[in-house]
Design a protein around this motif. Structure first.
Motif, PDB file in Angstrom:
ATOM      1  N   UNK A 307      -2.804  -3.119  -9.485  1.00 51.00           N
ATOM      2  CA  UNK A 307      -1.804  -2.604  -8.557  1.00 51.00           C
ATOM      3  C   UNK A 307      -1.446  -1.152  -8.847  1.00 51.00           C
ATOM      4  N   UNK A 337      -0.947  -0.769  -0.918  1.00 54.67           N
ATOM      5  CA  UNK A 337       0.225  -1.136  -1.709  1.00 54.67           C
ATOM      6  C   UNK A 337      -0.027  -0.958  -3.196  1.00 54.67           C
ATOM      7  N   UNK A 338      -0.735   0.120  -3.548  1.00 56.86           N
ATOM      8  CA  UNK A 338      -1.060   0.394  -4.950  1.00 56.86           C
ATOM      9  C   UNK A 338      -0.253   1.606  -5.416  1.00 56.86           C
ATOM     10  N   UNK A 339       0.237   1.553  -6.639  1.00 63.32           N
ATOM     11  CA  UNK A 339       0.977   2.703  -7.189  1.00 63.32           C
ATOM     12  C   UNK A 339       0.022   3.722  -7.777  1.00 63.32           C
ATOM     13  N   UNK A 359       6.706   8.969  -6.651  1.00 68.82           N
ATOM     14  CA  UNK A 359       7.674   8.489  -7.640  1.00 68.82           C
ATOM     15  C   UNK A 359       9.080   8.609  -7.088  1.00 68.82           C
TER      16      UNK A 359
ATOM     17  N   UNK B  27      -3.235 -10.016  -8.787  1.00 68.07           N
ATOM     18  CA  UNK B  27      -4.477  -9.248  -8.753  1.00 68.07           C
ATOM     19  C   UNK B  27      -5.555 -10.006  -7.958  1.00 68.07           C
ATOM     20  N   UNK B  30      -5.314  -9.485  -4.259  1.00 61.43           N
ATOM     21  CA  UNK B  30      -5.847  -8.168  -3.878  1.00 61.43           C
ATOM     22  C   UNK B  30      -7.370  -8.180  -3.867  1.00 61.43           C
ATOM     23  N   UNK B  38       4.371  -6.787   1.308  1.00 59.70           N
ATOM     24  CA  UNK B  38       4.957  -6.158   0.118  1.00 59.70           C
ATOM     25  C   UNK B  38       6.428  -5.837   0.351  1.00 59.70           C
ATOM     26  N   UNK B  42       9.320   2.327  -4.082  1.00 58.00           N
ATOM     27  CA  UNK B  42       8.273   3.054  -4.792  1.00 58.00           C
ATOM     28  C   UNK B  42       7.331   2.138  -5.563  1.00 58.00           C
ATOM     29  N   UNK B  43       7.817   0.957  -5.913  1.00 58.17           N
ATOM     30  CA  UNK B  43       6.939   0.000  -6.598  1.00 58.17           C
ATOM     31  C   UNK B  43       6.845  -1.251  -5.750  1.00 58.17           C
ATOM     32  N   UNK B  44       6.009  -1.209  -4.706  1.00 59.12           N
ATOM     33  CA  UNK B  44       5.921  -2.388  -3.833  1.00 59.12           C
ATOM     34  C   UNK B  44       5.420  -3.596  -4.612  1.00 59.12           C
TER      35      UNK B  44
END
Lengths: 621, 228
Positions: A307, A337-339, A359, B27, B30, B38, B42-44
């Protein structure tokens, strides 16, 4: 179902049993009947750390692409399992097959930091392989060392059959093929090692002899056979876009330190900071093609399901296609949906814009690494960052809504004075003042400036390889000076100070520039129980002090002595491309407080140009 | 929409803890290109609910979690796609659409579970089956539950719904499970050995969860609809 090496009873009484079971997503299983070379690849630290290392992932992928080779992984058993394995005489095993390492053809150990040296002995010992290379029998694996610490392999010379100098993607197949033909011809381990010494980049320590002067310095360092080369040449990959890169790395069950896709964008660094070993070892700087990187990123995200993605390099801001790559990643990651985790970028309008997209400004902090407190000392270490640049970057960031800053410095650098130490506090204060220049109505409360200092350790193959370090008490005093100066600043309430304990620094210093004699002390420390020295809860300096005393080594010889440039250094037989003449010139320029331009601005003739690639060619176009 | 995914956990993955299994599935979804919903920010993160945590060393034939998806394909296709991303020991058994209200979340619905406890030779004592029957005939079975702050006594007898000696070394148990009344098989075994006044050696039995149920003992896998 795979049969595990450890019983249910053992697995249920240790911490994190999933460290030892293998079977993770993308782990490579082969039929052992179909392979003729079994390679155990080891990172001598706990699983979560070892699994985070990119180099091993690259080699694991490279080896397993070869028919006939099965590469498996092995990491250091944590002290709880270590104890059980010793009590029950359980041999150390590889994660994939769960079979004993001692039955493998090769055991490759990556040596990333000095504090893992005792863990290397633990790996050999638990594998039931003789700790000393000279005691190994025909049926034991060939033990190979690689990684940055092998650029001074001498303290470990007694424990390894051979070392691989340089990047692993190049001559490993030659080595494996030699092994195969040697084995087919029914020849011995000794004969294999002798022939291996002629492969470029391979160093067989048992084929070299060292003699010493009365003062303990090296008198001569010579091969004992005529056909063994005097110099060992570093190997490196020149085409970074058409080489191995793991498209489907192993995904651990437990959370590894690096729980994300890691995209290596370039190797090497153009900056030439004089304390930095990586900056010299990986010359010339070589970039990967941006289109290849885009495709690799997408494939890796798909194959791992991670992720988060992170860029890896020594100085990402110097990557020429950074904007294009980052903009692509922002779009691609938003869709998935990846950081994105950005490495420390130079603070400018581009990086601030990118950071504000990926961020939360309120939570994230800016990072600067001035490394030294005054411009004078920054010139000595050739760190191009000026106070003006830092204040301008911080100012822009503060106006953009940031209020947290992290500053990294080193203490104990060559020529450091009290003024330089105090300069750290003054720089932090100047940044705080820049923040409070912003009208109260426009800023987010207080700013938080975190100052962290580590202690400088002189490393081989840097212009500071001749420098003296300091006694332990001295390091503590340096940190105290910084602390009290910070406490006397106007905005001291906005400044937090962290520093590292100095004991490890002293030991690292001894091991980093040690010679063959130091090996006995490592063995003695290990026999007295030293393992996991990189973990403060397991590090005991008294064990090491005892080991040095017992083996009669004078530690001052290794750390408290400025070496003469004419002295034969233990690592002089290695040729990293960068010449000794260049290092000497840099050492002199450091003392004269003169800077050297970076590789893109002007070539300084370091010697790496002979590889005819990377920045050495690009900057001339 | 919310789907409920049933999976098994056997073999080596029994040593992977609950939190890591949650990360494993994040994971895996995905890798299988599921169109997961989601959360914002900032951190879905994925909106997931696991039915009942499984201890390290326990295997299971009936584990469940719910996840919110934006779009779906058929249950059969999704089971196939997700199974292609699994490791040995984890197998997807079914994917069904379930109501997306709060009370229907997997975690909220759990009320019970069936277990098979296999005793290793070391702890099998003579006539244990008869003795277990005597143990269960007690009006109450009081155990002391230790928490960080205090000790409380608890009668576990009403939390044991069914039991059966399956063979000379296996015991079937149907126990309360979930946030309200949770009883783990190891507590039953410990109480039994305390009743026998015999020490229960560590690591002397294996537990497998057979299935997970609602409070009315309907399998979580039978709820909801198969997506055609």
């Amino acid at each position: 179902m795979r049969k595990l090496a450890l019983s249910d009873e053992v697995l249920l009484q240790i911490e994190q049993p999933a460290r030892y079971i293998g079977g993770e997503v993308n782990a490579v299983m082969k039929n052992k009947e179909d392979v003729d070379v079994r390679f155990a690849m080891c990172f001598p630290d706990v699983y979560e750390i070892g699994m985070s290392h990119l180099g091993i992932q690259i080699l694991y992928d490279m080896f397993n692409q070869q028919e006939g080779v099965w590469c498996e992984r092995v990491y250091s058993p944590w002290p709880d399992l270590d104890k059980v394995m010793r009590e029950k005489q359980i041999p150390l095993f590889a994660l994939e097959s769960q079979e004993p390492i001692r039955d493998f053809d090769f055991l490759g150990i990556t040596i990333q930091y000095e504090m893992a040296y005792t863990n290397i002995l633990q790996i050999l010992d638990l594998s039931q392989i003789s700790i000393l290379a000279k005691d190994r029998t025909e049926d034991m694996p060939i033990v190979i060392g690689g990684g940055p610490c092998t650029y001074n392999p001498e303290p470990l010379a007694d424990f390894f059959d051979l070392f691989y100098m340089g990047e692993g993607e190049t001559v490993y197949m030659d080595l494996l093929n030699l092994y195969r033909s040697n084995k087919a011809a029914g020849k011995s381990r000794k004969e294999f090692l002798h022939k291996a010494a002629s492969i470029p980049g391979i160093y067989v320590p048992s084929l070299y002899e060292v003699t010493y002067n009365e003062d303990g310095t090296i008198q001569s360092f010579e091969p004992i056979e005529k056909d063994v080369p005097k110099k060992v040449e570093k190997q490196l990959v020149m085409d970074m876009s058409n080489t191995y890169y793991p498209k489907a790395p192993v995904v651990p069950f437990i959370k590894a330190t690096q729980d994300r896709v890691v995209l290596e964008i370039q190797r090497g660094c153009i900056r030439g900071c004089r304390f930095c070993q990586a900056g010299m070892l990986y010359r010339p700087t070589r970039e990967r093609d941006v289109e290849v990187l885009k495709e690799t990123a997408a494939t890796m995200l798909k194959n791992t399901g991670h992720e988060e993605i992170s860029l890896s390099s020594l100085s990402s801001s110097d990557y020429s296609q950074l904007q294009e790559l980052v903009n692509y990643l922002i779009d691609e990651c938003d869709r998935r949906g990846v950081n994105i985790s950005l490495p420390s970028l130079r603070i400018d309008s581009f990086s601030l814009d990118v950071m504000s997209k990926v961020q939360d400004i309120k939570k994230s902090s800016l990072t600067f690494a001035p490394e030294a407190g005054t411009q004078r000392l920054r010139n000595v270490i050739n760190k191009g960052l000026t106070e003006e640049v830092i204040l301008e970057g911080a100012g822009k960031a503060f106006e953009g809504g940031w209020s947290k800053v992290k500053l990294y410095f080193m203490l104990g650098l060559p020529t450091e004075t009290e003024e330089d130490m105090k300069g750290i506090a003054h720089l932090a204060e100047a940044i705080a003042e820049r923040y409070y220049d912003i009208p109260k109505s426009e800023r987010n409360g207080k700013c938080q400036i975190t100052v962290s200092t580590s202690f400088f350790v002189a490393k081989p193959f840097t212009p500071f390889q001749w420098a003296s370090m300091f006694p332990q008490e001295d390091y503590v005093n340096r940190a105290k000076i910084v602390k009290s100066e910070i406490r006397s600043q106007l905005n001291q309430k906005s400044i937090k100070y962290n520093w590292h304990e100095p004991q490890v620094t002293v030991l690292e210093g001894i091991l980093a520039r040690g010679d063959r004699k130091v090996g006995q002390a490592i063995l003695s420390a290990y026999k007295q129980g030293a393992i996991f020295d990189a973990w403060s809860e397991y590090f005991h300096m008294d064990v090491w002090e005892k080991a040095f005393n017992e083996t009669g080594l004078n530690t001052d010889f290794y750390i408290l002595r400025e070496r003469d440039t004419s002295e034969i250094l233990p690592w002089d037989f290695i040729d990293i491309g960068v010449t000794k003449e260049f290092m000497i010139k840099q050492w002199e320029m450091a003392k004269a407080e003169q800077v050297t331009p970076n590789c893109k601005m002007q070539c300084s003739g370091c010697g790496a140009g002979r590889y005819k690639g990377g920045v050495c060619i690009e900057s001339k176009n | 929409m919310r789907v409920r995914i049933k999976f098994t956990k056997t073999g080596c993955v029994q040593y992977v803890g609950h939190l890591d299994i949650m990360r494993y599935f994040q994971k895996a979804l995905r890798r299988a290109d599921f169109d997961v919903a989601f959360s914002e920010g900032f951190s879905p993160h994925m909106i997931m609910s696991f039915a009942a945590p499984l201890g390290v060393g326990v295997t299971s034939q009936g584990e469940y979690f719910d996840v919110e998806l934006r779009t779906v394909s058929s249950s059969a296709d999704m089971v196939k796609a997700l199974n292609e991303t699994m490791v040995e020991g984890v197998e997807i058994k079914s994917i069904r659409q379930v109501p997306d209200t709060k009370k229907d979340k997997a975690m909220t619905m759990v009320g019970g579970a069936d277990y098979l406890v296999t005793l290793k030779d070391a702890i099998i004592i003579k006539d244990w089956a008869d003795k277990f029957a005597a143990f269960m005939e007690q009006k109450e079975i009081v155990v002391i539950k230790k928490t960080k702050k205090s000790e409380t006594s608890l009668d576990i007898r009403p939390l044991i719904h069914r039991w059966k000696v399956e063979n000379e070394n296996a015991l079937y148990l149907r126990l309360c499970c979930g946030s309200e009344n949770n009883l783990k098989p190891n507590l039953v075994l410990e109480s039994f050995y305390a009743f026998l006044q015999t020490e229960l050696p560590a690591f002397s039995y294996h537990v497998e969860r057979i299935d997970t149920y609602t409070k009315d003992f309907i399998s979580l896998g039978e709820l909801g609809e198969i997506i055609e």
